[in-house]
Design a protein around this motif. Structure first.
Motif, PDB file in Angstrom:
ATOM      1  N   ARG A 134       0.829  -1.218   0.000  1.00  0.00           N
ATOM      2  CA  ARG A 134       0.000   0.000   0.000  1.00  0.00           C
ATOM      3  C   ARG A 134       0.855   1.255   0.000  1.00  0.00           C
ATOM      4  O   ARG A 134       2.017   1.247   0.412  1.00  0.00           O
ATOM      5  CB  ARG A 134      -0.940   0.010   1.207  1.00  0.00           C
ATOM      6  CG  ARG A 134      -0.231  -0.089   2.529  1.00  0.00           C
ATOM      7  CD  ARG A 134      -1.183  -0.164   3.711  1.00  0.00           C
ATOM      8  NE  ARG A 134      -0.497  -0.663   4.880  1.00  0.00           N
ATOM      9  CZ  ARG A 134      -0.783  -0.313   6.133  1.00  0.00           C
ATOM     10  NH1 ARG A 134      -1.775   0.532   6.369  1.00  0.00           N
ATOM     11  NH2 ARG A 134      -0.106  -0.815   7.152  1.00  0.00           N
ATOM     12  N   THR A 183      -4.961   6.021 -10.442  1.00  0.00           N
ATOM     13  CA  THR A 183      -5.572   5.125 -11.442  1.00  0.00           C
ATOM     14  C   THR A 183      -4.753   5.137 -12.729  1.00  0.00           C
ATOM     15  O   THR A 183      -4.592   4.101 -13.385  1.00  0.00           O
ATOM     16  CB  THR A 183      -7.034   5.493 -11.725  1.00  0.00           C
ATOM     17  OG1 THR A 183      -7.129   6.871 -12.099  1.00  0.00           O
ATOM     18  CG2 THR A 183      -7.908   5.250 -10.504  1.00  0.00           C
ATOM     19  N   ILE A 187      -3.556   1.677 -10.344  1.00  0.00           N
ATOM     20  CA  ILE A 187      -4.320   1.300  -9.151  1.00  0.00           C
ATOM     21  C   ILE A 187      -5.810   1.291  -9.496  1.00  0.00           C
ATOM     22  O   ILE A 187      -6.307   2.230 -10.138  1.00  0.00           O
ATOM     23  CB  ILE A 187      -4.056   2.277  -7.987  1.00  0.00           C
ATOM     24  CG1 ILE A 187      -2.566   2.291  -7.631  1.00  0.00           C
ATOM     25  CG2 ILE A 187      -4.890   1.903  -6.771  1.00  0.00           C
ATOM     26  CD1 ILE A 187      -2.026   1.010  -7.063  1.00  0.00           C
ATOM     27  N   LYS A 188      -6.513   0.261  -9.063  1.00  0.00           N
ATOM     28  CA  LYS A 188      -7.943   0.191  -9.339  1.00  0.00           C
ATOM     29  C   LYS A 188      -8.691   1.246  -8.513  1.00  0.00           C
ATOM     30  O   LYS A 188      -8.333   1.501  -7.357  1.00  0.00           O
ATOM     31  CB  LYS A 188      -8.471  -1.200  -9.017  1.00  0.00           C
ATOM     32  CG  LYS A 188      -7.954  -2.273  -9.964  1.00  0.00           C
ATOM     33  CD  LYS A 188      -8.555  -3.634  -9.643  1.00  0.00           C
ATOM     34  CE  LYS A 188      -8.099  -4.681 -10.648  1.00  0.00           C
ATOM     35  NZ  LYS A 188      -8.639  -6.033 -10.332  1.00  0.00           N
ATOM     36  N   ASP A 190     -11.412   1.235  -6.853  1.00  0.00           N
ATOM     37  CA  ASP A 190     -11.945   0.816  -5.561  1.00  0.00           C
ATOM     38  C   ASP A 190     -10.853   0.453  -4.557  1.00  0.00           C
ATOM     39  O   ASP A 190     -11.143   0.084  -3.417  1.00  0.00           O
ATOM     40  CB  ASP A 190     -12.928  -0.353  -5.723  1.00  0.00           C
ATOM     41  CG  ASP A 190     -12.293  -1.599  -6.320  1.00  0.00           C
ATOM     42  OD1 ASP A 190     -11.077  -1.584  -6.609  1.00  0.00           O
ATOM     43  OD2 ASP A 190     -13.005  -2.600  -6.498  1.00  0.00           O
ATOM     44  N   ALA A 191      -9.583   0.571  -4.973  1.00  0.00           N
ATOM     45  CA  ALA A 191      -8.459   0.324  -4.070  1.00  0.00           C
ATOM     46  C   ALA A 191      -7.875   1.632  -3.533  1.00  0.00           C
ATOM     47  O   ALA A 191      -6.797   1.635  -2.942  1.00  0.00           O
ATOM     48  CB  ALA A 191      -7.380  -0.479  -4.778  1.00  0.00           C
ATOM     49  N   THR A 193      -8.663   5.058  -1.179  1.00  0.00           N
ATOM     50  CA  THR A 193      -9.533   5.730  -0.212  1.00  0.00           C
ATOM     51  C   THR A 193      -8.925   7.081   0.150  1.00  0.00           C
ATOM     52  O   THR A 193      -7.703   7.243   0.175  1.00  0.00           O
ATOM     53  CB  THR A 193      -9.719   4.907   1.072  1.00  0.00           C
ATOM     54  OG1 THR A 193      -8.440   4.703   1.704  1.00  0.00           O
ATOM     55  CG2 THR A 193     -10.360   3.562   0.771  1.00  0.00           C
ATOM     56  N   ARG A 268      -3.968   0.802  -2.633  1.00  0.00           N
ATOM     57  CA  ARG A 268      -3.485  -0.577  -2.487  1.00  0.00           C
ATOM     58  C   ARG A 268      -3.222  -1.169  -3.862  1.00  0.00           C
ATOM     59  O   ARG A 268      -4.056  -1.102  -4.754  1.00  0.00           O
ATOM     60  CB  ARG A 268      -4.511  -1.422  -1.717  1.00  0.00           C
ATOM     61  CG  ARG A 268      -4.692  -0.934  -0.286  1.00  0.00           C
ATOM     62  CD  ARG A 268      -5.600  -1.838   0.541  1.00  0.00           C
ATOM     63  NE  ARG A 268      -5.730  -1.341   1.897  1.00  0.00           N
ATOM     64  CZ  ARG A 268      -4.898  -1.646   2.896  1.00  0.00           C
ATOM     65  NH1 ARG A 268      -3.883  -2.473   2.654  1.00  0.00           N
ATOM     66  NH2 ARG A 268      -5.069  -1.158   4.106  1.00  0.00           N
ATOM     67  N   LYS A 269      -2.054  -1.758  -3.986  1.00  0.00           N
ATOM     68  CA  LYS A 269      -1.629  -2.337  -5.267  1.00  0.00           C
ATOM     69  C   LYS A 269      -2.094  -3.786  -5.339  1.00  0.00           C
ATOM     70  O   LYS A 269      -1.909  -4.569  -4.387  1.00  0.00           O
ATOM     71  CB  LYS A 269      -0.106  -2.259  -5.387  1.00  0.00           C
ATOM     72  CG  LYS A 269       0.450  -2.715  -6.725  1.00  0.00           C
ATOM     73  CD  LYS A 269       1.949  -2.426  -6.788  1.00  0.00           C
ATOM     74  CE  LYS A 269       2.581  -2.901  -8.074  1.00  0.00           C
ATOM     75  NZ  LYS A 269       4.033  -2.578  -8.136  1.00  0.00           N
ATOM     76  N   ASP A 270      -2.679  -4.149  -6.451  1.00  0.00           N
ATOM     77  CA  ASP A 270      -3.175  -5.513  -6.643  1.00  0.00           C
ATOM     78  C   ASP A 270      -2.061  -6.538  -6.463  1.00  0.00           C
ATOM     79  O   ASP A 270      -0.917  -6.298  -6.852  1.00  0.00           O
ATOM     80  CB  ASP A 270      -3.739  -5.685  -8.055  1.00  0.00           C
ATOM     81  CG  ASP A 270      -5.244  -5.459  -8.090  1.00  0.00           C
ATOM     82  OD1 ASP A 270      -5.831  -5.204  -7.045  1.00  0.00           O
ATOM     83  OD2 ASP A 270      -5.813  -5.539  -9.197  1.00  0.00           O
TER      84      ASP A 270
END
Length: 272
Positions: A134, A183, A187-188, A190-191, A193, A268-270
């Motif tokens: 993260r 993004t 980064i997605k 929804d990841a 905040t 947060r990275k997938d």
């Protein structure tokens, strides 16, 4: 010289950082850092968050563009006996020499936001974060009513207009900008905040003394005083800033406590 490097080396930010130590330690305590984790503190100054992160048992690399702050951070680490912590010079826009997917966490409190080319900054932070790791940023919010945003607003009003193409550091404090930058770096949505959070400055003296630290040691304020002096407006700038510091004080006349709101951004990275 890189203008950003010149900005932060002209003063002595360690004097400002001394008023932020308690907040740095308290913020790190919210991050659930585990022993053995690899952490990059980007735009770290002399270690306001890097030292408490290392005290949690993490292996911490602090990177800052200002050589004087890197030296001060290494001195603080040595004095504290923190062999898991080291500092080196670097540019948040281009983390040359740092491997991909290296860190469990990339942390930047009011540091990387000042680097130029914000999309490059986001891409570099994502690149060096391991899958599943993260990124946590603290960014001052433009137009916010609390101390630092107002110091930057007032200072900007007394300094010459920036060069064409300049992107304001506080643009990182706008949620849609932070989301767009991360993004674009992969980064997605929804990841990511974003939440307003409070930082506290504590100086054991009157508000005028805290302002004096900003006047003498904080790059943006130093530039504003220099420009105001040349324009014959130094007294106006000082009166405006002093009124701000006195109005923002939540302590008493001889013990200054000032709260400043910032945008906490977590990305947060997938996992691979």
């Amino acid at each position: 010289m890189n203008p950003n490097k010149a900005l932060w080396e002209q003063g002595d930010f360690t004097r400002i950082a001394a008023t932020m130590r308690d907040s740095g330690r308290a913020f790190v305590a919210t991050l659930d850092i585990l022993p053995g984790q690899e952490i990059l503190d980007l735009g770290c100054g002399d270690g306001t968050t890097a030292l408490p992160a290392a005290e949690c048992g993490a292996n911490v690399l602090g990177v800052d563009i200002a050589g004087n702050l890197v030296a001060a951070g290494n001195a603080r680490a040595a004095a504290a006996g923190l062999t898991r912590l080291r500092f080196q010079e670097g540019d948040a826009s281009d983390l040359a020499g740092i491997a991909d997917d290296r860190f469990d966490m990339v942390l930047s409190m009011f540091g990387a936001m000042f680097a130029p080319r914000p999309f490059d900054v986001a891409a570099e932070m994502v690149r060096v974060t391991r899958p599943g790791g993260r990124i946590v940023m603290g960014n001052w919010i433009p137009g916010d009513a609390t101390l630092v945003a107002q110091v930057l607003r007032i200072s900007a009003a007394y300094t010459p207009p920036p060069l064409e193409g300049f992107v304001s550091p506080v643009s990182w404090g706008v949620e849609i900008n932070a989301r767009d930058r991360f993004t674009a770096a992969g980064i997605k949505p929804d990841a990511i905040t974003c939440e307003p959070t409070v930082w506290t400055f504590h100086h054991p003296g009157p508000p005028a003394d805290l302002l004096d630290l900003f006047r003498r040691y904080y790059g943006p304020t130093m530039n504003a005083y220099t420009a105001a002096q040349l324009a014959g407006r130094a007294d106006d700038l000082h009166r405006e800033l002093l009124a701000l510091f006195e109005q923002q004080n939540r302590g008493d006349a001889d013990d200054t406590i000032v709260h400043a709101t910032f945008l906490k951004v977590t990305a947060r990275k997938d996992r691979a």
